[in-house]
Structure formats: structure tokens, C-alpha cells
Design a protein around this motif. Structure first.
Motif, PDB file in Angstrom:
ATOM      1  N   LEU A 128     -52.744  27.031  -3.491  1.00  0.00           N
ATOM      2  CA  LEU A 128     -53.431  26.930  -2.208  1.00  0.00           C
ATOM      3  C   LEU A 128     -54.919  26.674  -2.390  1.00  0.00           C
ATOM      4  O   LEU A 128     -55.555  27.212  -3.300  1.00  0.00           O
ATOM      5  N   MET A 129     -55.484  25.863  -1.483  1.00  0.00           N
ATOM      6  CA  MET A 129     -56.913  25.576  -1.448  1.00  0.00           C
ATOM      7  C   MET A 129     -57.331  25.444   0.013  1.00  0.00           C
ATOM      8  O   MET A 129     -56.657  24.751   0.784  1.00  0.00           O
ATOM      9  N   CYS A 130     -58.417  26.103   0.384  1.00  0.00           N
ATOM     10  CA  CYS A 130     -58.917  25.964   1.745  1.00  0.00           C
ATOM     11  C   CYS A 130     -59.529  24.577   1.911  1.00  0.00           C
ATOM     12  O   CYS A 130     -59.810  23.868   0.933  1.00  0.00           O
ATOM     13  N   ALA A 131     -59.768  24.170   3.148  1.00  0.00           N
ATOM     14  CA  ALA A 131     -60.232  22.812   3.424  1.00  0.00           C
ATOM     15  C   ALA A 131     -61.585  22.536   2.775  1.00  0.00           C
ATOM     16  O   ALA A 131     -61.811  21.444   2.236  1.00  0.00           O
ATOM     17  N   ALA A 132     -62.499  23.520   2.806  1.00  0.00           N
ATOM     18  CA  ALA A 132     -63.821  23.315   2.228  1.00  0.00           C
ATOM     19  C   ALA A 132     -63.741  23.098   0.716  1.00  0.00           C
ATOM     20  O   ALA A 132     -64.369  22.180   0.170  1.00  0.00           O
ATOM     21  N   CYS A 133     -62.968  23.926   0.030  1.00  0.00           N
ATOM     22  CA  CYS A 133     -62.834  23.792  -1.421  1.00  0.00           C
ATOM     23  C   CYS A 133     -62.052  22.532  -1.786  1.00  0.00           C
ATOM     24  O   CYS A 133     -62.342  21.888  -2.801  1.00  0.00           O
ATOM     25  N   PHE A 134     -61.071  22.181  -0.971  1.00  0.00           N
ATOM     26  CA  PHE A 134     -60.290  20.969  -1.226  1.00  0.00           C
ATOM     27  C   PHE A 134     -61.177  19.731  -1.173  1.00  0.00           C
ATOM     28  O   PHE A 134     -61.144  18.886  -2.078  1.00  0.00           O
ATOM     29  N   THR A 135     -61.993  19.619  -0.134  1.00  0.00           N
ATOM     30  CA  THR A 135     -62.894  18.464  -0.033  1.00  0.00           C
ATOM     31  C   THR A 135     -63.975  18.510  -1.111  1.00  0.00           C
ATOM     32  O   THR A 135     -64.412  17.465  -1.594  1.00  0.00           O
ATOM     33  N   HIS A 136     -64.391  19.719  -1.502  1.00  0.00           N
ATOM     34  CA  HIS A 136     -65.383  19.833  -2.580  1.00  0.00           C
ATOM     35  C   HIS A 136     -64.810  19.317  -3.896  1.00  0.00           C
ATOM     36  O   HIS A 136     -65.500  18.627  -4.659  1.00  0.00           O
ATOM     37  N   LEU A 376     -77.067  15.015   8.596  1.00  0.00           N
ATOM     38  CA  LEU A 376     -75.786  15.688   8.819  1.00  0.00           C
ATOM     39  C   LEU A 376     -76.024  17.086   9.358  1.00  0.00           C
ATOM     40  O   LEU A 376     -76.996  17.750   8.962  1.00  0.00           O
ATOM     41  N   PRO A 377     -75.179  17.577  10.238  1.00  0.00           N
ATOM     42  CA  PRO A 377     -75.386  18.927  10.800  1.00  0.00           C
ATOM     43  C   PRO A 377     -75.168  20.002   9.754  1.00  0.00           C
ATOM     44  O   PRO A 377     -74.401  19.836   8.805  1.00  0.00           O
ATOM     45  N   ASN A 378     -75.846  21.117   9.951  1.00  0.00           N
ATOM     46  CA  ASN A 378     -75.690  22.243   9.037  1.00  0.00           C
ATOM     47  C   ASN A 378     -74.336  22.888   9.244  1.00  0.00           C
ATOM     48  O   ASN A 378     -73.886  23.103  10.368  1.00  0.00           O
ATOM     49  N   GLY A 379     -73.694  23.199   8.115  1.00  0.00           N
ATOM     50  CA  GLY A 379     -72.398  23.862   8.164  1.00  0.00           C
ATOM     51  C   GLY A 379     -72.514  25.321   7.823  1.00  0.00           C
ATOM     52  O   GLY A 379     -73.576  25.949   7.974  1.00  0.00           O
ATOM     53  N   THR A 380     -71.417  25.897   7.317  1.00  0.00           N
ATOM     54  CA  THR A 380     -71.402  27.311   6.936  1.00  0.00           C
ATOM     55  C   THR A 380     -72.304  27.581   5.738  1.00  0.00           C
ATOM     56  O   THR A 380     -72.710  28.716   5.511  1.00  0.00           O
ATOM     57  N   ASP A 381     -72.625  26.537   4.964  1.00  0.00           N
ATOM     58  CA  ASP A 381     -73.487  26.729   3.805  1.00  0.00           C
ATOM     59  C   ASP A 381     -74.964  26.691   4.159  1.00  0.00           C
ATOM     60  O   ASP A 381     -75.821  26.821   3.289  1.00  0.00           O
ATOM     61  N   SER A 385     -74.247  20.074   3.214  1.00  0.00           N
ATOM     62  CA  SER A 385     -73.455  19.802   2.021  1.00  0.00           C
ATOM     63  C   SER A 385     -71.958  19.779   2.315  1.00  0.00           C
ATOM     64  O   SER A 385     -71.219  18.961   1.752  1.00  0.00           O
ATOM     65  N   SER A 386     -71.479  20.670   3.177  1.00  0.00           N
ATOM     66  CA  SER A 386     -70.050  20.700   3.483  1.00  0.00           C
ATOM     67  C   SER A 386     -69.619  19.414   4.171  1.00  0.00           C
ATOM     68  O   SER A 386     -68.556  18.849   3.861  1.00  0.00           O
ATOM     69  N   GLU A 387     -70.428  18.917   5.100  1.00  0.00           N
ATOM     70  CA  GLU A 387     -70.099  17.651   5.759  1.00  0.00           C
ATOM     71  C   GLU A 387     -70.213  16.487   4.787  1.00  0.00           C
ATOM     72  O   GLU A 387     -69.416  15.539   4.833  1.00  0.00           O
TER      73      GLU A 387
END
Length: 408
Positions: A128-136, A376-381, A385-387
Motif C-alpha cells: 500500500l502507498m498513499c496518494a502523496a507518496c505514490f506521486t512522490h 502552485l498552491p500550497n499543500g499539506t507540506d 511541492s505536493s502539487e
């Protein structure tokens, strides 16, 4: 005759003493057996015959009614544990907490070791990988010019091979999770709403922060603080500095708004829906760039080019990532062209971008604009960077480019 009856009772008791006894009733039954043997010598063999003939000797008391061992009966009927002893409810609660912890550990992301807040992906082997880690991971593969792999089994991962695991997402949304402010547990799916709108310990600003109050505390103390806040009693001169800073921010927003309104009054306005695709240079250190195909605007040929972290040597080693882009004129022009341009989300794009207008005067000697930040808009980080990772994970970057030509 009394002697014969006593010997018969001893013979009848020996088999009963060898019967296997279960649970905590073994000592009790042995005691009752010894007492019955003493009573038989005085009361005769009738009492012993009734106890043995009834089939109760050597059988635990807890199984006389249901015929099941105590442990199995508790599994079949959980309420029996709480009714049998006062500590049963506490034991069941502790078991449930351990079970929830084990389930949450099994469902967490293999990279960040946290429960998913949005989508959860899995590789072909089920890791399993969450969406943020998967895209990273996909973005790192793009930056390294390597195939992205699962961190557990090293099987290849991509948007075509990985799949969403909806069962894990639903199960994770129901698990209890601890609020970071009040430390109470809530279902994971309602935790964000609780922390943002319901928690009495969530950090809150004073409503007079726009005139300089720097207080920040738990929500339940806000009313008391605002009742005793000194900023409403301050003079205009004291709060002027805070008002000036607030006005400056408002002026910047209004400036961009008025600029956009002025641009819409230009005679020549054009937009193009474009896609930037990645490519690498042939240098010793291969650098990643993005570029669109040629497109027409104002009777000229143009190209949009982008780079990651301003062509940093190893951008995959940095957690903070940015995209900068430039507008390039591919044909010759005899007259200068003053171009305003900015990028927007297109009809076939899921890119999230803020509005930032740039300007460049294109001449025969200056055919390339400077590199400007794609806002790019600020994300959870806390940054974009997340976007940025989400865009790098795609095969191409789709966007809409608006261009305005000022006639001189």
C-alpha cells in the motif's frame, strides 16, 4: 454392613477422582468430592449414587448449562464476559484497542507509515502507498530517469500498473484516530472536520489580529481573551502599522485584478491549450526539461519550456520542488512585441495553479523570456511541492496559456 457400604463408596469415588477437570473449578470439585466421601460414610451410599448418577462429578460448573468451555462461550457471547466479572469490560476494551492498533498498522502507507487521508494505491504485489507518496515515487523516478518501483518488493509501479484499493480506504476511514489538539479519538473520516471546526483546543487567532493582536490560543479561551484584549482600546496611531501591512496585501491583490481587467480590454487576445512533455539533455549530467510543441499566436510560432528547481543538479534529493517556465519566440520578428502571459488550468487538465501575470518584450535580439515561477498552491507540506510531484507523475503537463499583445 456399614463396613461394606464404606468400601463400596471408596470404589465408586476413585474413578471420579481421575476424571479431567477444566478451568478454575478443579480445586472446587476436588474439595466437593472429598466432602462427599466424608458424608457418604455417615449418610450411606445413597448420596454418592445420586451425585455420580447425575453426571455432575468432574464437569466444570461453567459448562453444565451450555455445554461449551468458558473461553468459547465468551467468543460466542461477548456480553457474557462483562456479566461474569467486573474486569471483563475493561479487558474487552483493551482487546478492541489492540485490534484497532493492529489494523491501522496493517493498513498504513508503506512509505510514510501513516493512514491514508485521500486515495490509497497498491502495487501488483499488494503493498500500500498513499496518494502523496505514490506521486512522490513517480516524480522521483522521472527526475532520476529511472523506472519507479515499490519500496517493499521493487516491482515496477506506474499509473497503469498500480490500482486504487477502495476497501482499505473505507476501512481506514472508520478506524479511530487521535486528535492532535485534544488527544481524543474520532473516526478517521471525521477527524479533519473535528480539528478544523469542532475541537475546543484547536489554535485560533484573536478577531483583532488585523489591528495587530498577536494572540493565538485554544478556541475555548478565545471569548475570554477577546473580552480582555487591549487592542480595541488602542489609539489609531498604535494600530496604524498593522493596518498599513494589511492594506499593502490588499493593494497587491487589487493591482493584479486591475491588470487583468486592463488586459481583457486589449485588441489582440489569444489562448492555447497546450501540453508540455518531458525530455532530457545530452549533457554529462542529464537534466530534465519540459517543452510544448510549436503553436501559433499573433502570426508567430511559439514554444513554452519548463524546468525543475531551476535546473538543479540533483532535484530528486530535494523535498521542495518548483516548476519555472518561459515563453520562447521561434520565428523572427521585425517589430517589438510586448506580450503579457500567464498559465491557467485548461479544460483537459487537473492542474491547480494560482494566477500570476508576467510580461516580456520580444525583439529580434530577445526571443526568450526569463524563467518565471509557476505559482502552485500550497499543500499539506506548506509549499507547492505536493502539487509539483503530482504533475511530474503524469506523462505530460496540460495547461492553458493566455497571451495579450499590446499594440504600440
Amino acid at each position: 454392613m456399614p463396613t461394606v457400604e464404606s468400601s463400596d463408596s471408596d470404589v465408586q469415588q476413585n474413578p471420579s477422582s481421575t476424571l479431567p477437570l477444566l478451568g478454575d473449578n478443579q480445586v472446587t470439585m476436588q474439595a466437593s468430592t472429598s466432602s462427599s466421601s466424608n458424608n457418604s460414610s455417615s449418610a450411606g451410599g445413597s448420596s454418592m449414587s445420586s451425585s455420580v448418577g447425575g453426571g455432575v462429578v468432574g464437569v466444570p460448573l461453567d459448562t453444565q448449562n451450555s455445554g461449551e468451555p468458558p473461553a468459547k462461550r465468551q467468543l460466542l457471547d461477548p456480553n457474557s464476559a462483562s456479566s461474569s466479572s467486573g474486569g471483563g469490560a475493561a479487558a474487552a476494551s483493551g482487546t478492541n484497542e489492540k485490534l484497532a492498533y493492529r489494523i491501522s498498522t496493517a493498513l498504513c502507507c508503506a512509505v510514510c507509515l501513516d493512514l491514508p487521508k485521500t486515495a490509497m494505491y497498491q502495487c501488483q504485489m499488494g503493498h500500500l502507498m498513499c496518494a502523496a507518496c505514490f506521486t512522490h515515487l513517480l516524480a522521483d523516478g522521472r527526475l532520476r530517469d529511472q523506472i519507479a518501483t515499490c519500496p517493499n518488493c521493487r516491482v515496477e509501479i506506474s499509473k497503469s500498473t498500480a490500482s486504487r484499493n477502495l476497501a482499505v480506504e473505507k476501512a481506514a476511514s472508520e478506524l479511530p484516530s487521535e486528535c492532535q489538539y485534544c488527544n481524543n479519538e474520532f473516526p478517521y473520516k471525521s477527524l479533519e472536520r473535528h480539528e478544523q471546526h469542532e475541537c475546543q483546543e484547536r489554535p485560533t487567532k484573536c478577531r483583532y489580529y488585523r489591528i495587530g493582536c498577536q494572540w493565538r490560543g485554544p478556541f475555548h479561551e478565545t471569548t475570554e481573551h477577546e473580552r480582555n484584549c487591549l487592542h480595541p482600546q488602542k489609539s489609531g496611531r498604535d494600530v496604524m502599522a498593522a493596518l498599513v501591512a494589511h492594506d499593502d496585501m490588499f493593494k497587491e491583490e487589487m493591482k493584479m485584478f486591475h491588470t487583468l481587467i486592463d488586459l481583457l480590454s486589449y485588441e489582440k487576445i489569444i489562448f492555447n491549450d497546450l501540453q508540455m512533455k518531458p525530455y532530457r539533455t545530452d549533457e554529462y549530467v542529464h537534466k530534465l526539461f519540459y517543452e510544448t510543441a510549436r503553436f501559433s499566436a499573433f502570426n508567430q510560432q511559439w514554444v513554452v519550456k519548463a524546468r525543475i528547481n531551476n535546473s538543479q543538479r540533483d532535484p530528486h534529493q530535494s523535498n521542495e520542488r518548483t516548476i519555472t517556465y518561459q515563453l520562447i519566440l521561434k520565428t523572427k520578428t521585425s517589430t517589438p512585441m510586448s506580450i503579457h502571459f500567464f498559465a491557467l488550468k485548461g479544460p483537459f487538465s487537473d492542474m491547480k495553479v494560482n494566477t500570476q501575470i508576467y510580461k516580456h518584450d520580444f525583439t529580434e535580439a530577445s526571443t526568450e523570456s526569463d524563467y518565471y515561477v509557476l505559482p502552485l498552491p500550497n499543500g499539506t507540506d506548506g509549499n507547492g511541492s505536493s502539487e509539483c510531484n503530482r504533475m511530474l507523475a503524469n506523462k505530460g503537463i496540460n495547461f492553458r496559456l493566455l497571451m495579450f499583445l499590446l499594440n504600440k
